[in-house]
Design a protein around this motif. Structure first.
Motif, PDB file in Angstrom:
ATOM      1  N   GLN A  45       0.851  -1.184   0.000  1.00 18.83           N
ATOM      2  CA  GLN A  45       0.000   0.000   0.000  1.00 18.83           C
ATOM      3  C   GLN A  45       0.887   1.234   0.000  1.00 18.83           C
ATOM      4  O   GLN A  45       1.998   1.227   0.546  1.00 18.83           O
ATOM      5  N   LEU A  46       0.398   2.282  -0.615  1.00 16.21           N
ATOM      6  CA  LEU A  46       1.169   3.505  -0.761  1.00 16.21           C
ATOM      7  C   LEU A  46       1.316   4.200   0.584  1.00 16.21           C
ATOM      8  O   LEU A  46       0.340   4.433   1.287  1.00 16.21           O
ATOM      9  N   LEU A  47       2.560   4.536   0.915  1.00 12.74           N
ATOM     10  CA  LEU A  47       2.863   5.237   2.160  1.00 12.74           C
ATOM     11  C   LEU A  47       2.928   6.749   1.906  1.00 12.74           C
ATOM     12  O   LEU A  47       2.350   7.541   2.631  1.00 12.74           O
ATOM     13  N   LEU A  48       3.656   7.122   0.869  1.00 12.36           N
ATOM     14  CA  LEU A  48       3.758   8.519   0.470  1.00 12.36           C
ATOM     15  C   LEU A  48       4.386   8.602  -0.913  1.00 12.36           C
ATOM     16  O   LEU A  48       4.925   7.618  -1.413  1.00 12.36           O
ATOM     17  N   LYS A  49       4.302   9.790  -1.511  1.00 13.41           N
ATOM     18  CA  LYS A  49       4.861   9.980  -2.849  1.00 13.41           C
ATOM     19  C   LYS A  49       5.329  11.414  -3.010  1.00 13.41           C
ATOM     20  O   LYS A  49       4.794  12.340  -2.382  1.00 13.41           O
ATOM     21  N   TYR A  50       6.336  11.569  -3.873  1.00 18.52           N
ATOM     22  CA  TYR A  50       6.800  12.894  -4.261  1.00 18.52           C
ATOM     23  C   TYR A  50       6.564  13.058  -5.759  1.00 18.52           C
ATOM     24  O   TYR A  50       7.096  12.290  -6.574  1.00 18.52           O
ATOM     25  N   LEU A  51       5.763  14.061  -6.093  1.00 16.31           N
ATOM     26  CA  LEU A  51       5.502  14.364  -7.505  1.00 16.31           C
ATOM     27  C   LEU A  51       6.185  15.668  -7.903  1.00 16.31           C
ATOM     28  O   LEU A  51       6.794  15.765  -8.971  1.00 16.31           O
ATOM     29  N   SER A  52       6.051  16.693  -7.080  1.00 13.24           N
ATOM     30  CA  SER A  52       6.664  17.985  -7.342  1.00 13.24           C
ATOM     31  C   SER A  52       6.475  18.848  -6.099  1.00 13.24           C
ATOM     32  O   SER A  52       5.827  18.444  -5.138  1.00 13.24           O
ATOM     33  N   SER A 110       7.231  20.925  -2.675  1.00  6.27           N
ATOM     34  CA  SER A 110       8.036  20.801  -1.463  1.00  6.27           C
ATOM     35  C   SER A 110       8.750  19.460  -1.417  1.00  6.27           C
ATOM     36  O   SER A 110       8.147  18.405  -1.659  1.00  6.27           O
ATOM     37  N   THR A 111      10.020  19.499  -1.073  1.00  3.69           N
ATOM     38  CA  THR A 111      10.808  18.262  -1.090  1.00  3.69           C
ATOM     39  C   THR A 111      10.544  17.395   0.132  1.00  3.69           C
ATOM     40  O   THR A 111      10.972  16.246   0.173  1.00  3.69           O
ATOM     41  N   LEU A 112       9.874  17.925   1.128  1.00  2.00           N
ATOM     42  CA  LEU A 112       9.518  17.139   2.301  1.00  2.00           C
ATOM     43  C   LEU A 112       8.061  16.728   2.165  1.00  2.00           C
ATOM     44  O   LEU A 112       7.172  17.575   2.111  1.00  2.00           O
ATOM     45  N   VAL A 113       7.840  15.436   2.091  1.00  2.00           N
ATOM     46  CA  VAL A 113       6.470  14.953   1.921  1.00  2.00           C
ATOM     47  C   VAL A 113       6.072  14.129   3.130  1.00  2.00           C
ATOM     48  O   VAL A 113       6.877  13.385   3.694  1.00  2.00           O
ATOM     49  N   ASN A 122      15.978  14.600  -2.238  1.00  2.00           N
ATOM     50  CA  ASN A 122      17.205  15.356  -2.424  1.00  2.00           C
ATOM     51  C   ASN A 122      17.720  15.086  -3.828  1.00  2.00           C
ATOM     52  O   ASN A 122      18.282  14.018  -4.104  1.00  2.00           O
ATOM     53  N   LYS A 123      17.497  16.053  -4.708  1.00  2.00           N
ATOM     54  CA  LYS A 123      17.819  15.837  -6.118  1.00  2.00           C
ATOM     55  C   LYS A 123      19.320  15.707  -6.347  1.00  2.00           C
ATOM     56  O   LYS A 123      19.773  14.874  -7.128  1.00  2.00           O
ATOM     57  N   SER A 124      20.101  16.505  -5.642  1.00  3.57           N
ATOM     58  CA  SER A 124      21.547  16.488  -5.866  1.00  3.57           C
ATOM     59  C   SER A 124      22.170  15.172  -5.423  1.00  3.57           C
ATOM     60  O   SER A 124      23.135  14.692  -6.022  1.00  3.57           O
ATOM     61  N   GLN A 125      21.588  14.574  -4.388  1.00  3.52           N
ATOM     62  CA  GLN A 125      22.096  13.287  -3.909  1.00  3.52           C
ATOM     63  C   GLN A 125      21.279  12.111  -4.436  1.00  3.52           C
ATOM     64  O   GLN A 125      21.552  10.967  -4.074  1.00  3.52           O
ATOM     65  N   THR A 126      20.326  12.399  -5.258  1.00  6.20           N
ATOM     66  CA  THR A 126      19.404  11.385  -5.808  1.00  6.20           C
ATOM     67  C   THR A 126      18.946  10.424  -4.715  1.00  6.20           C
ATOM     68  O   THR A 126      19.067   9.201  -4.829  1.00  6.20           O
ATOM     69  N   SER A 127      18.411  11.018  -3.650  1.00  2.00           N
ATOM     70  CA  SER A 127      17.958  10.204  -2.525  1.00  2.00           C
ATOM     71  C   SER A 127      16.526  10.553  -2.160  1.00  2.00           C
ATOM     72  O   SER A 127      16.021  11.643  -2.474  1.00  2.00           O
TER      73      SER A 127
END
Lengths: 113, 114
Positions: free
Chosen positions: B45-52, B54-57, B68-73
Motif C-alpha cells: 500500500q502507498l505510504l507517500l509519494k513525491y511528484l513535485s 516541497s521536497t519534504l512529503v 534530495n535531487k543532488s544526492q538522488t535520494s
C-alpha cells in the motif's frame, strides 16, 4: 469496497501443469500489471496492460502469458510452470493519470515442485 | 533506464526510537518517487509519494520522506516507531514520461522491538 482481488491466494503445483491466477479490480482502472516478488530482488514487473486488448511485456515475461478481454480482469497464465517460477505474485491497477500510484492485490504465493 | 537501491535489507530498532530507511535512485530522466509498505501477509500500500513541489512529503502513519535531487535520494523517516510499524518498506520510482511503470528497490525490513 474498492479493491484488487486475486485467486488463489496459495497454490502448490507440479512442473508442467498449466495454471491460471486470476486478478480482478472494481475501480474501473484502465492500467493493470503483474509483478513477482522474490527475496532480495524486490518486485519485478512481468506484464502490464494499458487497456482492454492491449498488453505488453515487463522486465521478466519469460514463461508467462496474460490476457485482457475485459477491463476488470487480468489473468496471469503459466502454461508450463517450472520451479524457478516459485514466487509471490501481485496484481496491481492504476487509474488514468495515476502517476505511479498503484493499488495492489493481496498476493498469490506459488510453489512449483 | 532507472534503478533503485535500498542498501539496508533489515533495520532493527526499539519501540519509540527514530528510524531512517535509505533509498537512492539512478535515472537519466525526471522521476516521481514513492514509498510503499507491505505488512505481513498483505499486499503493498502507498505510504507517500513525491511528484513535485516541497521536497519534504508527509505520508500515512507519521512517516515522512525528503527528496534530495543532488544526492538522488529519497530517505524515509519516522521520529518514533511503534511495534505496528514492523513491515517491509519498498522505495520505487517511475519516469515522469511513462508513469505507469514502477521500478522497485529490493526492500528494507523494519523490525521494531519492544
Amino acid at each position: 469496497e474498492a479493491q484488487v482481488t486475486q485467486n488463489p491466494r496459495y497454490l502448490i503445483t507440479v512442473t508442467g501443469k498449466k495454471l491460471t491466477v486470476t486478478c480482478s479490480q472494481n475501480m474501473n482502472h484502465e492500467y493493470m500489471s503483474w509483478y513477482r516478488q522474490d527475496p532480495g530482488l524486490g518486485l519485478r514487473q512481468i506484464y502490464y496492460s494499458m487497456n482492454v486488448e492491449v498488453t505488453d511485456k515487463g522486465d521478466v515475461p519469460e514463461g508467462y502469458k496474460v490476457s485482457r478481454k475485459e477491463k476488470r480482469n487480468f489473468p496471469l497464465i503459466l502454461e508450463s510452470p517450472s520451479p524457478n517460477q516459485t514466487s509471490l505474485y501481485f496484481c496491481a491497477s492504476s487509474p488514468p493519470g495515476g502517476m505511479g500510484t498503484q493499488y495492489f492485490g493481496p498476493g498469490t504465493r506459488l510453489l512449483v515442485l | 533506464a532507472q534503478s533503485v537501491t535500498q542498501l539496508d535489507s533489515q533495520v532493527p530498532v526499539f519501540e519509540e526510537a527514530p528510524v531512517e530507511l535509505r533509498c537512492n535512485y539512478s535515472s537519466s530522466v525526471s522521476v516521481y518517487l514513492f514509498w510503499y509498505v507491505q505488512y505481513p501477509n498483505q499486499g503493498l500500500q502507498l505510504l507517500l509519494k513525491y511528484l513535485s513541489g516541497s521536497t519534504l512529503v508527509k505520508g500515512i502513519n507519521g512517516f515522512e520522506a525528503e527528496f534530495n535531487k543532488s544526492q538522488t535520494s529519497f530517505h524515509l523517516r519516522k521520529p518514533s516507531v511503534h511495534i505496528s510499524d514492523t513491515a517491509e518498506y519498498f522505495c520505487a520510482v517511475t519516469p515522469m514520461d511513462s508513469s505507469y511503470k514502477l521500478i522497485f528497490g529490493s526492500g528494507t525490513r523494519l523490525l521494531v522491538r519492544p
